[in-house]
Design a protein around this motif. Structure first.
Motif, PDB file in Angstrom:
ATOM      1  N   GLU A  50      -4.186   7.092  -3.210  1.00 23.49           N
ATOM      2  CA  GLU A  50      -3.972   6.050  -2.213  1.00 23.49           C
ATOM      3  C   GLU A  50      -4.235   4.699  -2.886  1.00 23.49           C
ATOM      4  OE1 GLU A  50      -5.285   8.696   1.682  1.00 23.49           O
ATOM      5  OE2 GLU A  50      -6.628   7.111   0.972  1.00 23.49           O
TER       6      GLU A  50
ATOM      7  N   SER B 245     -10.297   1.461   7.410  1.00 26.00           N
ATOM      8  CA  SER B 245      -9.891   0.064   7.240  1.00 26.00           C
ATOM      9  C   SER B 245      -9.108  -0.387   8.467  1.00 26.00           C
ATOM     10  CB  SER B 245      -9.033  -0.098   5.986  1.00 26.00           C
ATOM     11  OG  SER B 245      -7.781   0.548   6.152  1.00 26.00           O
TER      12      SER B 245
ATOM     13  N   PHE C  35      -3.569   6.481   5.475  1.00 18.20           N
ATOM     14  CA  PHE C  35      -4.532   6.889   4.460  1.00 18.20           C
ATOM     15  C   PHE C  35      -5.558   7.866   5.045  1.00 18.20           C
ATOM     16  CE2 PHE C  35      -3.847   2.651   2.069  1.00 18.20           C
ATOM     17  CZ  PHE C  35      -2.881   3.243   1.261  1.00 18.20           C
TER      18      PHE C  35
ATOM     19  N   THR D  76      -3.779   0.384  -2.739  1.00 20.16           N
ATOM     20  CA  THR D  76      -3.487  -0.862  -2.046  1.00 20.16           C
ATOM     21  C   THR D  76      -3.316  -1.946  -3.110  1.00 20.16           C
ATOM     22  OG1 THR D  76      -5.758  -1.696  -1.885  1.00 20.16           O
ATOM     23  CG2 THR D  76      -5.061  -0.088  -0.223  1.00 20.16           C
TER      24      THR D  76
ATOM     25  N   SER E 124      -7.154  -2.080  -4.306  1.00 18.32           N
ATOM     26  CA  SER E 124      -8.042  -0.956  -4.610  1.00 18.32           C
ATOM     27  C   SER E 124      -7.250   0.340  -4.778  1.00 18.32           C
ATOM     28  CB  SER E 124      -9.076  -0.781  -3.490  1.00 18.32           C
ATOM     29  OG  SER E 124      -9.745  -1.981  -3.217  1.00 18.32           O
TER      30      SER E 124
ATOM     31  N   ASN F 166      -5.391   0.515   8.489  1.00 12.28           N
ATOM     32  CA  ASN F 166      -5.143   1.950   8.606  1.00 12.28           C
ATOM     33  C   ASN F 166      -5.426   2.456  10.016  1.00 12.28           C
ATOM     34  OD1 ASN F 166      -4.345   4.338   7.025  1.00 12.28           O
ATOM     35  ND2 ASN F 166      -6.377   5.095   7.572  1.00 12.28           N
TER      36      ASN F 166
ATOM     37  N   SER G 207       0.840  -1.191   0.000  1.00 12.09           N
ATOM     38  CA  SER G 207       0.000   0.000   0.000  1.00 12.09           C
ATOM     39  C   SER G 207       0.879   1.247   0.000  1.00 12.09           C
ATOM     40  CB  SER G 207      -0.914   0.007   1.219  1.00 12.09           C
ATOM     41  OG  SER G 207      -1.798  -1.092   1.192  1.00 12.09           O
TER      42      SER G 207
ATOM     43  N   GLU H 257     -12.599   5.945   1.479  1.00 15.79           N
ATOM     44  CA  GLU H 257     -12.542   4.521   1.139  1.00 15.79           C
ATOM     45  C   GLU H 257     -11.645   3.731   2.086  1.00 15.79           C
ATOM     46  OE1 GLU H 257     -13.290   6.693  -2.783  1.00 15.79           O
ATOM     47  OE2 GLU H 257     -12.267   7.048  -0.883  1.00 15.79           O
ATOM     48  N   PHE H 258     -10.524   4.314   2.518  1.00 13.97           N
ATOM     49  CA  PHE H 258      -9.534   3.561   3.287  1.00 13.97           C
ATOM     50  C   PHE H 258      -9.357   4.028   4.725  1.00 13.97           C
ATOM     51  CE2 PHE H 258      -7.339   3.109  -1.079  1.00 13.97           C
ATOM     52  CZ  PHE H 258      -8.115   1.993  -1.384  1.00 13.97           C
TER      53      PHE H 258
END
Length: 554
Positions: free
Chosen positions: A317, A347, A339, A319, A322, A350, A300, A343-344
């Motif tokens: 960003e 996670s 991140f 990974t 994605s 993260n 990532s 979206e991230f």
């Protein structure tokens, strides 16, 4: 007796089968880990090229040249087809290509002193990267292959010259899995519009990739005029054609910051070669995003992309699975090692990175400095990159991972994309002069026939006065050598504390010194004092607490 012989024969038979299977496995690893070089069209006539030395340390091949400037930075200009560029790159900087690999392997031996584990690591990386060529564009394979003809034969036990140089382009990615060794931990930011004094885009970054001070000392400013794509400049090192910090002739910049990753399960495109493709083939943000989207990566990463055409910056960003684009929708952007996109952001990996690493603290300090400085400028950007304090100017010790300047950076750079100018740091770390290059002027030259300065000396930013202080001198004299000096008896334990009294690791080093000697009563107060300082990561805090518990055992 007969029964005993039968048991012995059975035992030897089992051992023989295991040895046979192990031998087959090693043979398999050796075969699958071999990487064949790319096919090059033509008759390899480029290999006959010879460099001419026009002055001490100044070499040329056709329009291509290589020199060292007065500030201590190496400079190189290369042009042509991919294989040709690689061959010329290697020939011009041959001594540094060999030297750089020596420094790199020496540092790996320091970090992993076990010969057995190193041998295993060699086979593992060979197996892991066996499919790497499938993910590296033919253009870059040929360029790397060209460079490899100048690599040393001393390290063939690791792999062929081409295989080694190709694999080294994954070094930043492999560093993700070794973040506890502080190999990667970069900081970058940008301002534009109302956040900049002249409203133009300004990008600043520290590239904290550390594999020893020797590795970082031979920085190269490479100016590349490829046969296809845009001309670009990159801050790099010998033998490396990827990009970690760069700007092209269209005023597009790319810098990379590591993010938290799972341990990779297989080869993919190295981050540095994704950045290289962006800088060579994108003229704006949308084209940069399209290139990043098209490539599969095995770690990532955050790509901070600045664009003169868009007069703004975003963070791509990415990974292994994605991609997201973080646009703050304001006139400033900050990036450390986590991140920020919707979206991230939440996670699992993260969230752990934010909670457990130094990234969030460093991000807060970065934001604090930029906003308290008011409208940004190139000089103010340099000041931020040099900052070694904690939040609210707290003294958290020199070399703390929570600081923006951790005294480990390979380089720092400031880009002014609309002006096509960049300022590159010189030693020591970000505290030396920042030398200015005007890309328009450099690429307007038709070769370089005399050994002269190509940087814009009128725009040099002076060195930080901190390097003249006794505090810095004493710190620099022992940095990363504390344990060795203690063992040798050339430095007293309390001297470590006196030189860097607010750094938690100073107390850990002294505590470890006594702990190894089983003098737990002496080690304990140092570990306890370490806990009172600003500790970089949760993992390090837990380790200190475990050592304290061991020292307190009856």
């Amino acid at each position: 007796m007969h029964k005993g012989n039968k048991i012995l024969r059975s035992f030897l038979w089992v051992i023989g089968i295991i040895a046979f299977i192990l031998a087959l496995f090693i043979i398999y690893l050796l075969r699958v880990s071999k990487v064949r070089p790319p096919v090059v069209e033509g008759n390899y006539s480029e290999l006959k090229l010879q460099r001419a030395q026009l002055d001490s340390g100044f070499y040329v091949i056709r329009n291509n040249w290589f020199r060292k400037n007065k500030a201590g930075l190496y400079e190189m200009y290369i042009e042509g087809q991919p294989f040709e560029r690689g061959v010329i790159n290697g020939k011009l900087s041959e001594e540094l290509v060999k030297e750089q690999e020596s420094y790199f392997t020496a540092q790996i031996h320091k970090m992993i002193p076990s010969p057995l584990y190193l041998r295993f690591l060699r086979y593992f990386i060979g197996w892991f990267n066996k499919e790497l060529p499938q993910y590296v564009d033919s253009e870059y394979q040929q360029e790397i292959y060209g460079v490899s003809f100048s690599a040393s034969d001393e390290f063939r036990y690791i792999g062929s010259n081409y295989q080694r140089i190709l694999n080294y382009h994954s070094a930043h990615d492999i560093g993700h899995a070794l973040q506890n060794m502080k190999l990667v931990g970069c900081t970058s930011f940008g301002t534009w519009g109302s956040a900049s004094e002249d409203s133009t885009l300004i990008i600043g970054r520290n590239f904290d990739f550390w594999v020893g001070d020797d590795f970082a000392k031979n920085k190269i400013i490479a100016f590349v005029n490829p046969s296809e794509g845009y001309k670009f400049a990159s801050i790099t090192w010998a033998g490396f054609v990827g990009v970690v910090s760069g700007m092209n002739e269209k005023g597009l910049t790319v810098t990379i910051n590591a993010a938290k990753s799972k341990i990779p399960s297989g080869a993919a495109t190295p981050v540095s070669l994704v950045a290289r493709e962006i800088i060579q083939y994108a003229k704006n943000i949308s084209e940069a995003v399209a290139i990043a989207r098209s490539r599969k990566m095995f770690v990532s990463e955050s790509f901070l992309v600045g664009s003169a055409a868009d007069n703004k910056a975003v963070i791509i960003e990415k990974t292994p699975d994605s991609i997201a684009v973080y646009d703050p929708n304001q006139n400033e952007i900050f990036c450390t090692n986590h991140f920020q996109s919707n979206e991230f952001r939440n996670s699992e990996l993260n969230v752990k990175q934010i909670e457990n690493s130094a990234s969030a603290y460093r991000y807060q300090r970065l934001t604090q400095l930029v906003r308290q400085n008011g409208k940004n400028s190139v000089q103010k950007t340099v000041n931020v990159l040099r900052d070694y304090k904690g939040l609210d100017d707290a003294d958290i010790g020199l070399g703390n991972e929570k600081a923006i300047n951790q005294f480990i950076a390979h380089h720092a750079v400031v880009f002014q994309p609309q002006e096509l100018k960049m300022w590159v740091s010189t030693s020591p770390w970000q505290l030396g002069e920042f030398v200015c290059y005007d890309l328009k002027k450099v690429f307007a030259q038709q070769g370089l026939k005399e050994n002269r300065e190509i940087c814009d000396t009128a725009l040099t930013i002076p060195a930080d006065s901190f390097i003249t202080t006794e505090t810095f001198r004493r710190y620099a004299s022992i940095r990363n050598k504390e344990s060795k000096l203690l063992e040798e008896g050339s430095l007293a334990p309390d001297s470590i504390i006196a030189i860097n009294p607010n750094f938690y690791n100073s107390y850990i080093i002294v505590g470890d010194y006594w702990f190894k000697r089983k003098e737990y009563a002496k080690a304990l107060p140092y570990y306890q004092q370490a806990l009172q300082k600003e500790i970089a990561t949760v993992e390090e805090r837990k380790r200190i607490e475990e050592l304290i518990a061991e020292c307190q055992q009856p």
